[in-house]
Design an enzyme around this catalytic site. Structure first.
Site, PDB file in Angstrom:
ATOM      1  N   LYS A  71       0.035  -3.596   5.141  1.00  0.00           N
ATOM      2  CA  LYS A  71      -0.758  -4.113   4.528  1.00  0.00           C
ATOM      3  C   LYS A  71      -0.052  -5.233   3.589  1.00  0.00           C
ATOM      4  O   LYS A  71       0.922  -5.080   3.144  1.00  0.00           O
ATOM      5  CB  LYS A  71      -1.685  -3.228   3.759  1.00  0.00           C
ATOM      6  CG  LYS A  71      -2.685  -2.542   4.681  1.00  0.00           C
ATOM      7  CD  LYS A  71      -3.652  -1.940   3.617  1.00  0.00           C
ATOM      8  CE  LYS A  71      -4.519  -2.796   3.279  1.00  0.00           C
ATOM      9  NZ  LYS A  71      -5.657  -2.082   2.304  1.00  0.00           N
ATOM     10  N   SER A  82       0.662  -1.206   0.028  1.00  0.00           N
ATOM     11  CA  SER A  82      -0.297   0.183   0.093  1.00  0.00           C
ATOM     12  C   SER A  82       1.049   1.257  -0.053  1.00  0.00           C
ATOM     13  O   SER A  82       1.912   1.159   0.579  1.00  0.00           O
ATOM     14  CB  SER A  82      -0.971  -0.004   1.247  1.00  0.00           C
ATOM     15  OG  SER A  82      -1.669   1.218   1.571  1.00  0.00           O
ATOM     16  N   ARG A  93     -27.319  -7.786 -43.782  1.00  0.00           N
ATOM     17  CA  ARG A  93     -25.919  -7.507 -43.246  1.00  0.00           C
ATOM     18  C   ARG A  93     -26.404  -6.569 -41.851  1.00  0.00           C
ATOM     19  O   ARG A  93     -27.554  -5.910 -42.259  1.00  0.00           O
ATOM     20  CB  ARG A  93     -25.295  -6.704 -44.329  1.00  0.00           C
ATOM     21  CG  ARG A  93     -24.011  -5.982 -43.790  1.00  0.00           C
ATOM     22  CD  ARG A  93     -23.029  -6.921 -43.830  1.00  0.00           C
ATOM     23  NE  ARG A  93     -23.118  -8.010 -44.928  1.00  0.00           N
ATOM     24  CZ  ARG A  93     -22.155  -7.384 -46.003  1.00  0.00           C
ATOM     25  NH1 ARG A  93     -21.439  -6.452 -45.992  1.00  0.00           N
ATOM     26  NH2 ARG A  93     -22.132  -8.528 -47.274  1.00  0.00           N
ATOM     27  N   ASN A 115      -1.886  -7.029   0.661  1.00  0.00           N
ATOM     28  CA  ASN A 115      -3.054  -7.094   0.023  1.00  0.00           C
ATOM     29  C   ASN A 115      -2.977  -8.450  -1.157  1.00  0.00           C
ATOM     30  O   ASN A 115      -2.020  -8.642  -1.518  1.00  0.00           O
ATOM     31  CB  ASN A 115      -3.383  -5.800  -0.993  1.00  0.00           C
ATOM     32  CG  ASN A 115      -3.300  -4.660   0.028  1.00  0.00           C
ATOM     33  OD1 ASN A 115      -4.107  -4.528   0.990  1.00  0.00           O
ATOM     34  ND2 ASN A 115      -2.783  -3.449  -0.365  1.00  0.00           N
TER      35      ASN A 115
END
Length: 380
Positions: free
Chosen positions: A276, A270, A309, A278
């Site tokens: 952290k 982080s 088409r 993550n």
């Protein structure tokens, strides 16, 4: 040189082998592949002679594929096959071998199909690698008890092997559907309104020869306004994305600090909170996969191809299905990164299980379910 569709989106996904086959450069390059093999097919059945075939191949091989130039030239006719065919005819010593009996949709649809099949090779390899990692988790943790969770609450015990077996089934089914949908992709060669009138009575022979040269299915014979072949691929891609996103979501939740049952081998950091760890790969997987349903919905909406088409609907498919394949490939790649070397904290699982006011007997039956899933996976 690989011209990425989007440097950030593609490169941050990790493995870009599938993305190489989905770029604008690859798409336009496949138009040239179509023209080259169409000339060969026409010569094989006697619609053009050897000198005309040589002239066509020489013009195609010498063609300067400039994406920007072709893109700008496409504006007036609303598709890139028109300026490419025009330029090739202008360069060829004899233009008879360029685009014989074809319409622009034949070239573009076949180019899309070739892009998807080429991208499907590394994508299926990645899906196989993900399934192998899940099989390892199933076997290693067949009898590792953990608390099951329903509606966000602790429920009755299960095993992590059983959880991984559920993940495996959720990916294996869509992967098999995608493999078959890609294998069944057909060539497109119908001519102006799908009647093959311009090369009568050799149209069907050219069609079948072209399918063989490109290793594509020969049916449906004309699918200018029958978009089901691409829909099968699109829905299978979206299902694959949904399957891997479910796993990523579970990994993110089980990696939460207060749960700590899983931890990626290389968690992300982080910029503001250095403590952290993550589950960054799982988070990225979720982000890529989350885009797939809307892209698949656009493909379904484009089934409204009017008369012989599509009006805008056909044009919407070209970037959409390539983007769908690319974002699905990135999602699978990021899930593989999340699962590869993931730490299973059996102590935390035991701790969280011990905190649950429930019997642990049900976990004992989960191993049989794991065995059944693995047996089914082997059969497929």
């Amino acid at each position: 040189m690989f011209l990425s569709r989007s440097d950030y989106s593609d490169l941050s996904g990790g493995d870009t082998r599938a993305h190489r086959e989905l770029s604008d450069e690859a798409f336009l390059g496949q138009l040239l592949i179509f023209e080259k093999h169409l000339a060969t097919a026409a010569a094989t059945v006697g619609v053009i002679d050897g000198a005309q075939l040589t002239a066509a191949h020489d013009a195609i091989e010498d063609f300067d594929l400039d994406v920007a130039v072709i893109s700008r030239a496409s504006a007036s006719g609303a598709n890139p096959a028109i300026p490419i065919a025009k330029a090739l005819k202008a360069e060829a010593a004899d233009p008879a071998g360029i685009h014989p009996g074809a319409t622009s949709q034949d070239a573009i649809d076949t180019a899309l199909v070739l892009c998807l099949k080429a991208a499907g090779v590394p994508l299926q390899e990645l899906l196989g690698a993900v399934q192998n990692l899940l099989v390892q988790l199933c076997r290693q943790h067949r009898d590792t008890p953990m608390i099951g969770r329903t509606l966000g609450q602790q429920a009755t015990p299960t095993t992590f092997g059983a959880v991984a077996a559920g993940w495996l089934e959720g990916v294996a089914g869509p992967a098999a559907e995608l493999r078959q949908a890609l294998a069944d992709l057909p060539v497109q060669y119908g001519g102006a309104t799908g009647t093959l009138a311009a090369t009568y009575p050799h149209g069907l022979a050219i069609h079948d020869e072209l399918a063989g040269l490109l290793d594509l299915a020969a049916t449906p014979i004309v699918w200018h306004t029958n978009r089901y072949p691409l829909i099968r691929v699109a829905t299978a891609l979206a299902a694959v994305a949904g399957g891997v996103r479910k796993i990523a979501g579970d990994i993110v939740w089980l990696s939460a600090s207060e749960i700590s049952e899983l931890r990626e081998a290389a968690p992300g950091g982080s910029s503001a909170m250095p403590h952290k760890a993550n589950p960054a790969a799982a988070v990225a997987c979720d982000g890529y996969a989350r885009r797939a349903p809307a892209l698949a919905a656009t493909m379904l909406d484009a089934m409204d191809s009017r008369h012989q088409r599509g009006v805008g609907s056909w044009h919407a498919e070209w970037p959409t299905i390539r983007e769908l394949a690319a974002t699905t490939a990135s999602a699978v790649t990021r899930l593989h990164a999340s699962l590869d070397g993931i730490t299973v904290n059996t102590s935390a699982m035991a701790r969280n299980l011990g905190q649950a006011a429930t019997s642990s007997q049900s976990a004992g039956h989960a191993g049989e379910l794991v065995d059944a899933v693995l047996d089914t996976w082997k059969e497929n």
